[in-house]
Design a protein around this motif. Sequence first.
Motif, PDB file in Angstrom:
ATOM      1  N   LEU A  36     -31.610 -11.024 -37.581  1.00  0.00           N
ATOM      2  CA  LEU A  36     -31.194 -10.902 -35.897  1.00  0.00           C
ATOM      3  C   LEU A  36     -32.844 -11.181 -35.223  1.00  0.00           C
ATOM      4  CD1 LEU A  36     -30.423  -9.823 -32.857  1.00  0.00           C
ATOM      5  CD2 LEU A  36     -30.411  -7.648 -33.941  1.00  0.00           C
ATOM      6  N   VAL A  37     -33.928 -10.213 -35.900  1.00  0.00           N
ATOM      7  CA  VAL A  37     -35.535 -10.675 -35.360  1.00  0.00           C
ATOM      8  C   VAL A  37     -35.718 -11.772 -35.284  1.00  0.00           C
ATOM      9  CG1 VAL A  37     -35.105  -8.010 -35.281  1.00  0.00           C
ATOM     10  CG2 VAL A  37     -36.401  -9.734 -37.761  1.00  0.00           C
ATOM     11  N   LEU A  38     -35.517 -12.723 -36.440  1.00  0.00           N
ATOM     12  CA  LEU A  38     -35.843 -13.663 -36.344  1.00  0.00           C
ATOM     13  C   LEU A  38     -35.505 -14.731 -35.198  1.00  0.00           C
ATOM     14  CD1 LEU A  38     -35.766 -14.677 -40.088  1.00  0.00           C
ATOM     15  CD2 LEU A  38     -37.897 -14.779 -38.477  1.00  0.00           C
ATOM     16  N   ALA A  39     -33.884 -14.368 -34.923  1.00  0.00           N
ATOM     17  CA  ALA A  39     -33.351 -15.365 -33.882  1.00  0.00           C
ATOM     18  C   ALA A  39     -34.128 -15.054 -32.913  1.00  0.00           C
ATOM     19  CB  ALA A  39     -31.677 -15.025 -33.916  1.00  0.00           C
ATOM     20  N   ILE A  40     -34.464 -14.182 -31.853  1.00  0.00           N
ATOM     21  CA  ILE A  40     -34.933 -13.871 -31.353  1.00  0.00           C
ATOM     22  C   ILE A  40     -36.439 -14.133 -31.230  1.00  0.00           C
ATOM     23  CG2 ILE A  40     -36.529 -11.572 -30.109  1.00  0.00           C
ATOM     24  CD1 ILE A  40     -34.770 -10.069 -30.548  1.00  0.00           C
ATOM     25  N   GLY A  41     -37.851 -14.215 -32.060  1.00  0.00           N
ATOM     26  CA  GLY A  41     -38.239 -14.990 -32.399  1.00  0.00           C
ATOM     27  C   GLY A  41     -38.273 -16.889 -32.008  1.00  0.00           C
ATOM     28  N   GLY A 181     -43.085 -11.554 -44.978  1.00  0.00           N
ATOM     29  CA  GLY A 181     -42.722 -12.898 -44.487  1.00  0.00           C
ATOM     30  C   GLY A 181     -41.954 -12.831 -43.295  1.00  0.00           C
ATOM     31  N   VAL A 182     -41.303 -12.677 -43.082  1.00  0.00           N
ATOM     32  CA  VAL A 182     -40.264 -12.493 -41.808  1.00  0.00           C
ATOM     33  C   VAL A 182     -40.769 -12.322 -40.208  1.00  0.00           C
ATOM     34  CG1 VAL A 182     -38.472 -11.664 -40.628  1.00  0.00           C
ATOM     35  CG2 VAL A 182     -37.853 -12.027 -42.555  1.00  0.00           C
ATOM     36  N   PHE A 183     -41.436 -10.292 -40.791  1.00  0.00           N
ATOM     37  CA  PHE A 183     -42.289 -10.297 -39.261  1.00  0.00           C
ATOM     38  C   PHE A 183     -43.555 -11.280 -39.010  1.00  0.00           C
ATOM     39  CE2 PHE A 183     -45.323  -7.734 -42.145  1.00  0.00           C
ATOM     40  CZ  PHE A 183     -46.524  -7.814 -41.299  1.00  0.00           C
ATOM     41  N   ILE A 184     -43.959 -12.267 -40.369  1.00  0.00           N
ATOM     42  CA  ILE A 184     -45.319 -12.622 -39.918  1.00  0.00           C
ATOM     43  C   ILE A 184     -44.766 -13.824 -39.341  1.00  0.00           C
ATOM     44  CG2 ILE A 184     -47.084 -14.785 -40.844  1.00  0.00           C
ATOM     45  CD1 ILE A 184     -46.812 -12.702 -43.061  1.00  0.00           C
ATOM     46  N   LEU A 185     -43.873 -14.693 -40.027  1.00  0.00           N
ATOM     47  CA  LEU A 185     -43.023 -16.118 -39.139  1.00  0.00           C
ATOM     48  C   LEU A 185     -42.614 -16.162 -37.155  1.00  0.00           C
ATOM     49  CD1 LEU A 185     -42.266 -18.044 -39.443  1.00  0.00           C
ATOM     50  CD2 LEU A 185     -39.394 -18.098 -40.255  1.00  0.00           C
ATOM     51  N   TYR A 186     -42.179 -14.471 -37.224  1.00  0.00           N
ATOM     52  CA  TYR A 186     -41.669 -14.134 -36.063  1.00  0.00           C
ATOM     53  C   TYR A 186     -42.241 -14.015 -34.857  1.00  0.00           C
ATOM     54  CZ  TYR A 186     -40.589  -8.625 -35.510  1.00  0.00           C
ATOM     55  OH  TYR A 186     -41.086  -7.852 -35.106  1.00  0.00           O
ATOM     56  N   THR A 187     -43.206 -13.179 -35.869  1.00  0.00           N
ATOM     57  CA  THR A 187     -44.514 -12.997 -34.671  1.00  0.00           C
ATOM     58  C   THR A 187     -45.078 -14.332 -34.146  1.00  0.00           C
ATOM     59  OG1 THR A 187     -45.018 -10.867 -35.458  1.00  0.00           O
ATOM     60  CG2 THR A 187     -46.882 -11.931 -34.259  1.00  0.00           C
ATOM     61  N   VAL A 193     -44.341 -12.535 -26.131  1.00  0.00           N
ATOM     62  CA  VAL A 193     -43.086 -12.976 -25.743  1.00  0.00           C
ATOM     63  C   VAL A 193     -41.907 -12.511 -26.911  1.00  0.00           C
ATOM     64  CG1 VAL A 193     -41.046 -14.150 -25.400  1.00  0.00           C
ATOM     65  CG2 VAL A 193     -43.435 -14.648 -24.279  1.00  0.00           C
ATOM     66  N   SER A 194     -42.367 -12.495 -28.152  1.00  0.00           N
ATOM     67  CA  SER A 194     -41.038 -12.171 -29.896  1.00  0.00           C
ATOM     68  C   SER A 194     -41.560 -11.116 -29.986  1.00  0.00           C
ATOM     69  CB  SER A 194     -41.593 -13.142 -30.598  1.00  0.00           C
ATOM     70  OG  SER A 194     -41.513 -14.708 -30.111  1.00  0.00           O
ATOM     71  N   VAL A 195     -43.080  -9.908 -29.231  1.00  0.00           N
ATOM     72  CA  VAL A 195     -42.732  -9.181 -29.732  1.00  0.00           C
ATOM     73  C   VAL A 195     -42.647  -8.102 -28.709  1.00  0.00           C
ATOM     74  CG1 VAL A 195     -44.801  -7.225 -30.354  1.00  0.00           C
ATOM     75  CG2 VAL A 195     -45.701  -9.204 -31.024  1.00  0.00           C
ATOM     76  N   ALA A 196     -42.878  -8.180 -27.093  1.00  0.00           N
ATOM     77  CA  ALA A 196     -41.893  -7.308 -26.614  1.00  0.00           C
ATOM     78  C   ALA A 196     -40.773  -7.690 -26.496  1.00  0.00           C
ATOM     79  CB  ALA A 196     -42.232  -7.808 -24.765  1.00  0.00           C
ATOM     80  N   ARG A 387     -52.342 -18.120 -33.899  1.00  0.00           N
ATOM     81  CA  ARG A 387     -51.416 -17.971 -35.095  1.00  0.00           C
ATOM     82  C   ARG A 387     -51.565 -18.477 -36.423  1.00  0.00           C
ATOM     83  NH1 ARG A 387     -47.934 -22.176 -30.997  1.00  0.00           N
ATOM     84  NH2 ARG A 387     -45.840 -20.515 -30.834  1.00  0.00           N
ATOM     85  N   ILE A 388     -52.262 -19.499 -36.958  1.00  0.00           N
ATOM     86  CA  ILE A 388     -53.089 -19.453 -38.398  1.00  0.00           C
ATOM     87  C   ILE A 388     -53.883 -17.854 -38.914  1.00  0.00           C
ATOM     88  CG2 ILE A 388     -54.964 -20.670 -40.076  1.00  0.00           C
ATOM     89  CD1 ILE A 388     -55.158 -23.037 -37.509  1.00  0.00           C
ATOM     90  N   SER A 389     -54.483 -17.067 -37.696  1.00  0.00           N
ATOM     91  CA  SER A 389     -55.144 -15.940 -38.580  1.00  0.00           C
ATOM     92  C   SER A 389     -53.912 -15.165 -38.456  1.00  0.00           C
ATOM     93  CB  SER A 389     -56.384 -15.615 -37.169  1.00  0.00           C
ATOM     94  OG  SER A 389     -55.967 -15.552 -36.533  1.00  0.00           O
ATOM     95  N   THR A 390     -52.610 -14.923 -37.366  1.00  0.00           N
ATOM     96  CA  THR A 390     -51.690 -14.119 -38.237  1.00  0.00           C
ATOM     97  C   THR A 390     -51.135 -14.209 -39.145  1.00  0.00           C
ATOM     98  OG1 THR A 390     -51.172 -13.952 -35.236  1.00  0.00           O
ATOM     99  CG2 THR A 390     -49.306 -13.425 -36.886  1.00  0.00           C
TER     100      THR A 390
END
Length: 500
Positions: A36-41, A181-187, A193-196, A387-390
């Motif tokens: 679900l959170v990946l879809a939002i990302g 891995g998941v939270f890195i990807l969607y951020t 925008v993803s985070v909010a 993005r790279i530093s994230t």
Amino acid sequence: MSEPGALGLGPVVLQAGVDSDVNPAYLAIFVVYLLLVLAIGAWAYLKTNDVEDFWVYGKRLGPWLATWSYVANFVSAVSVIGYIGSVYGGGYSIVTGIVFGLMLGVSGLYFVVHKVRELNHVTFPDIIAELTGYEIARPITGTVLLANAWVYLIMQLVGAGLLVTVITGVPYEYMIWVIGGVFILYTVLGGLVSVAWTDLVQGTLMVATVAVALGYMALDLGGIASINQQFAAIEPANVAPLGEGAYTVLGVVASIVAFFGTIFTSQATIVRINATDSIRTAKIHLAAGGAILSVFYVMLVTLGAGTTVALNGAGLAVENVDRAFPVLITEYVPTTIGTVIIVAILSGILSTTDTRLHACGVTTARDIYDYFADGEPSDERLMNVSRISTVVFGLAATAAAVDPPGTIIGLYNWRAILLTSALLIPVYVTLYRRDTAGKAVLLSIVLGAVFGPGWEALGTPLGVPAAFMGVGMAVVGLAVGHAAWRGDEGTPTAATASDD
């Protein structure tokens, strides 16, 4: 506090690191949640057109989205797992020592938010640079903020890993990499925008499901009054304001100062304030968020007492207090209620984790890379650096979380001391006294950052709390530096000052 289990059968001590059989139902819920959170990302990636969208939502964050995003950002593994574990180990003293300071921090920020918003900068180091007149303040302050954010990421991952390992049976060292891995990807995909938007979903779920969990525990244990009576019967100090030697009056004051300081000096908080569409929205989201959080923490601390009573009555005990609530889910409550609680905890953890990870990317690109880069980097370049530093900070935090350097509350205390010592005094003073010497502000930041955490690392010699030592040295540096340099600088601005 007496050993849990003293009023029931002999305690069954649950060792940290012992993995149970895989639970297919809980594992399936966890997988669906991550999808679900990946879809939002992925959706947010399509809505992110430039670096301003990635960093501050294009400065279009409205009251509803801003409020729930702030609530979700504020509540984390510290709150849901760490606070309940702290109540399990030390009683209600956490309300006096920590929660009170956090709520004061939100209240204090409300009265200064208009000054922050009027400066119209993206990040906290931007604000420091304008207040001091020295652009070098950006990488100096940015380094402090990155250290704080990295520690925060570690403790969020530890909380998520402990929870998911206990409830699914998947070994911790594997699950921590999946979560990371998941939270890195969607951020990385959609930035703020993803985070909010993930925060909106997660914040709503989190508050609602904690209320459901507390309601179930109250019914099961005979009501809130009964929980308090049984909690006091286990150990009278559980219901004492300062606990059983857990806090002194001096320690409580130091804790309030430390946690008050973390609210205003948080990069994620400043980014959100500057992402709102107006000063009015910035104030509304803090006022509404503070009201929601106050109720939420009352529920959470009461749920901690219920957890202690339930585990005690069932003859269960845990050596690591951070595992108290996960054990309650797997060993005590029905699967249906456990499922509801899992959603709440995962929501709290991931919503805070993505916020801090996003802040790492913004800080690295805007406050460090942009300062040292030759010429003025393009918006596309800055977004790529973000993005790279994230990814880099996310992977580094995940690796550290595999073998964490301390408990969740311990890590939280350390970063509170760092932020408060380095930034609280110099920033508040210069917001209201713009004639403060810029070099004195920079000296104050450096001294606070060194002496606060350093004093804590030494074991707080002489019984002086680390927050007091750090803030005290920051005050000395500011006063001495201002006396020495105030005649040398005139009234510099960030655009014209020399970085000597």
